[in-house]
Write a protein that holds these residues in place. Structure first.
Motif, mmCIF file in Angstrom:
data_model
loop_
_atom_site.group_PDB
_atom_site.id
_atom_site.type_symbol
_atom_site.label_atom_id
_atom_site.label_comp_id
_atom_site.label_asym_id
_atom_site.label_seq_id
_atom_site.Cartn_x
_atom_site.Cartn_y
_atom_site.Cartn_z
ATOM 1 N N ARG A 228 -6.373 12.500 -15.631
ATOM 2 C CA ARG A 228 -7.284 12.584 -14.723
ATOM 3 C C ARG A 228 -6.935 12.291 -13.187
ATOM 4 O O ARG A 228 -7.210 12.395 -12.211
ATOM 5 C CB ARG A 228 -8.114 10.962 -15.464
ATOM 6 N N ARG A 229 -5.541 11.850 -12.660
ATOM 7 C CA ARG A 229 -5.323 11.226 -11.547
ATOM 8 C C ARG A 229 -5.808 12.428 -10.579
ATOM 9 O O ARG A 229 -6.174 12.512 -9.507
ATOM 10 C CB ARG A 229 -4.105 10.749 -11.571
ATOM 11 N N LYS B 177 0.375 -1.116 0.421
ATOM 12 C CA LYS B 177 -0.085 0.040 0.132
ATOM 13 C C LYS B 177 0.575 0.829 0.080
ATOM 14 O O LYS B 177 1.094 1.772 1.382
ATOM 15 C CB LYS B 177 -1.049 -0.070 1.289
ATOM 16 N N THR B 178 1.506 1.437 -1.309
ATOM 17 C CA THR B 178 2.163 2.581 -1.866
ATOM 18 C C THR B 178 1.329 3.805 -0.728
ATOM 19 O O THR B 178 2.726 4.550 -0.395
ATOM 20 C CB THR B 178 2.720 3.025 -3.038
ATOM 21 N N LEU C 188 0.920 7.516 -6.834
ATOM 22 C CA LEU C 188 1.880 6.396 -6.802
ATOM 23 C C LEU C 188 1.059 4.938 -7.112
ATOM 24 O O LEU C 188 1.691 3.986 -7.328
ATOM 25 C CB LEU C 188 1.740 6.202 -4.638
ATOM 26 N N GLU C 189 -0.703 4.795 -6.696
ATOM 27 C CA GLU C 189 -0.737 3.953 -6.577
ATOM 28 C C GLU C 189 -1.511 3.503 -8.638
ATOM 29 O O GLU C 189 -3.094 2.597 -8.152
ATOM 30 C CB GLU C 189 -1.631 3.552 -5.606
ATOM 31 N N THR C 190 -2.286 4.626 -9.379
ATOM 32 C CA THR C 190 -3.127 4.707 -10.296
ATOM 33 C C THR C 190 -2.101 5.507 -11.721
ATOM 34 O O THR C 190 -1.870 5.615 -12.069
ATOM 35 C CB THR C 190 -4.085 6.039 -10.042
ATOM 36 N N ALA C 191 -1.305 3.716 -11.870
ATOM 37 C CA ALA C 191 -0.738 3.653 -12.983
ATOM 38 C C ALA C 191 -1.472 3.798 -14.000
ATOM 39 O O ALA C 191 -0.701 4.146 -15.393
ATOM 40 C CB ALA C 191 0.977 3.157 -13.128
#
Length: 417
Positions: free
Chosen positions: A200-201, A70-71, A191-194
């Motif tokens: 959109r992030r 869980k980055t 960090l977790e929506t690669a």
């Protein structure tokens, strides 16, 4: 004499759970050096201090395995885990298991305070992991809903209400800190929506951050506003960034707030007030906002709230992106101070509503809590505001019509040229 006894008395000056190890070492050493005539001749406790620490170590091992992937929260949870291990090592170094100091009641009480700090640290780690799971689920659901809405497909309005209800409950939950919610949203999106498009992030993180802050401020000072409409506008205000032809429509025609309002208007269950707020979430009180430059007397209190929150989240996300690493304890205060200075300057220039800005400062603990009077002229109610007619929407935003209408619009423009 009395002052010396008060300073050295057990239980006085207990450090915080997250205090440096040096403070805890000074606290334990002070109790070791305190003379006492009381002794523990026979311990009648269900669990020895050493056995309790073994249970803490098992919990730490479990959370370490869980938080490794869980980055968004791993860095902060690792600091808490490291601090908990340091406290256990400190106790074993100063007060070994076979030490005669265990026969003194002062030492037992001091170690009990250390164990209480360990319990608080482990609870905070569990809270971070639970918050990460909650935000992960909300971001996934929000992304699916916005993608469906931007594509012009039928949307389940109950899914939207479920998302809003979950954020509303999180804002009302005393265990979810505003600091943890805002930072986890930004770090998760970063960090977790690669697999998600980069454009959109940040809007996705802003959707959850803005909705949460609006819910918090409305709980403090609702002033008779419609909470459901405001939260829906905060969540949907940037839906244009999910349009499959975003770069084309934004670069050639209109502002993203106009496109977002047009897309939100396709939902029959959405109230006109929500659409108005989406169209005006970048407007300023002094009339210098975009895209319309709406005058102050035409802005509702809800419009002023959403525009203020939108500006603050933009500043906060910018400050976080300027850092290579993020320390939740130190960097949060620096970013909060920077955002507050910018917002104070802009509020003094009459860009934002001063009453709502005071509420935001109270939420972050910058301004002491006080009663803020509801502004009598905080914006006209404009209850007769209506959604623009469908003909206007299709003419202004032809992409919302069918393909025949789009080709016709393109041919007409080419003939004019």
């Amino acid at each position: 004499m009395q002052e010396t006894r008060a300073e050295s008395a057990p239980g006085q000056g207990v450090p915080d759970a997250a205090a440096p190890v040096a403070d805890w070492e000074h606290y334990l050493q002070r109790h070791l050096d305190t003379p006492s005539g009381c002794k523990v001749r026979q311990t009648r406790i269900r669990q020895t201090p050493q056995g309790r620490e073994q249970a803490y170590l098992k919990r730490l091992a479990k959370t370490a395995r869980t938080s490794f992937e869980k980055t968004a929260v791993s860095l902060h949870s690792h600091r808490l885990q490291r601090h908990a291990l340091d406290l256990i090592q400190l106790r074993r170094r100063l007060i070994p298991d076979g030490s005669p100091a265990w026969q003194r009641i002062e030492v037992f009480l001091a170690v009990a305070q250390v164990h209480q700090a360990l319990e608080l640290l482990l609870d905070e780690i569990d809270g971070l992991l639970g918050l990460h799971q909650q935000i992960q689920r909300l971001m996934t659901d929000t992304d699916v809903f916005l993608t469906t809405l931007a594509a012009g497909k039928p949307c389940d309005i109950f899914r939207l209400r479920t998302i809003l209800q979950a954020i509303r409950h999180a804002a009302a939950d005393a265990t979810v800190q505003t600091r943890n919610w805002l930072t986890t949203c930004s770090l998760f999106a970063e960090l977790e929506t690669a697999k998600m498009l980069p454009v959109r992030r940040l809007p996705l993180a802003s959707a959850l951050q803005s909705t949460y802050l609006c819910a918090r401020l409305i709980r403090r000072n609702g002033w008779g506003l419609n909470e459901e409409q405001i939260l829906a506008a905060a969540l949907l205000k940037d839906v244009a960034f999910w349009h499959p032809k975003l770069s084309e429509i934004i670069s050639r025609r209109g502002h993203h707030s106009e496109w977002s309002a047009a897309m939100v208007a396709s939902l029959n269950e959405i109230a006109p007030g929500t659409i108005r707020m989406v169209r005006q979430h970048h407007e300023c009180v002094d009339g210098t906002g975009i895209p319309f430059g709406v005058a102050a007397e035409e802005l509702h209190r809800s419009d002023r709230l959403l525009s203020l929150i939108t500006r603050w989240t933009e500043l906060y996300q910018h400050e976080m992106k300027m850092r290579e690493g993020y320390s939740l304890e130190a960097d949060w205060q620096d970013d909060l101070r920077t955002c507050n200075e910018v917002m104070e300057t802009e509020t003094a220039e009459h860009r934002w509503d001063a009453a709502w800005f005071q509420c935001l400062q109270q939420e972050f603990g910058i301004r002491p809590p006080q009663e803020i009077a509801s502004p009598e002229e905080g914006g006209r109610q404009l209850n007769d505001w209506k959604v623009p007619r469908p003909n206007f929407l299709k003419r202004r935003f032809p992409i919302l019509g069918d393909k025949v209408a789009v080709h016709a619009a393109v041919r007409s423009k080419s003939k004019e040229r």
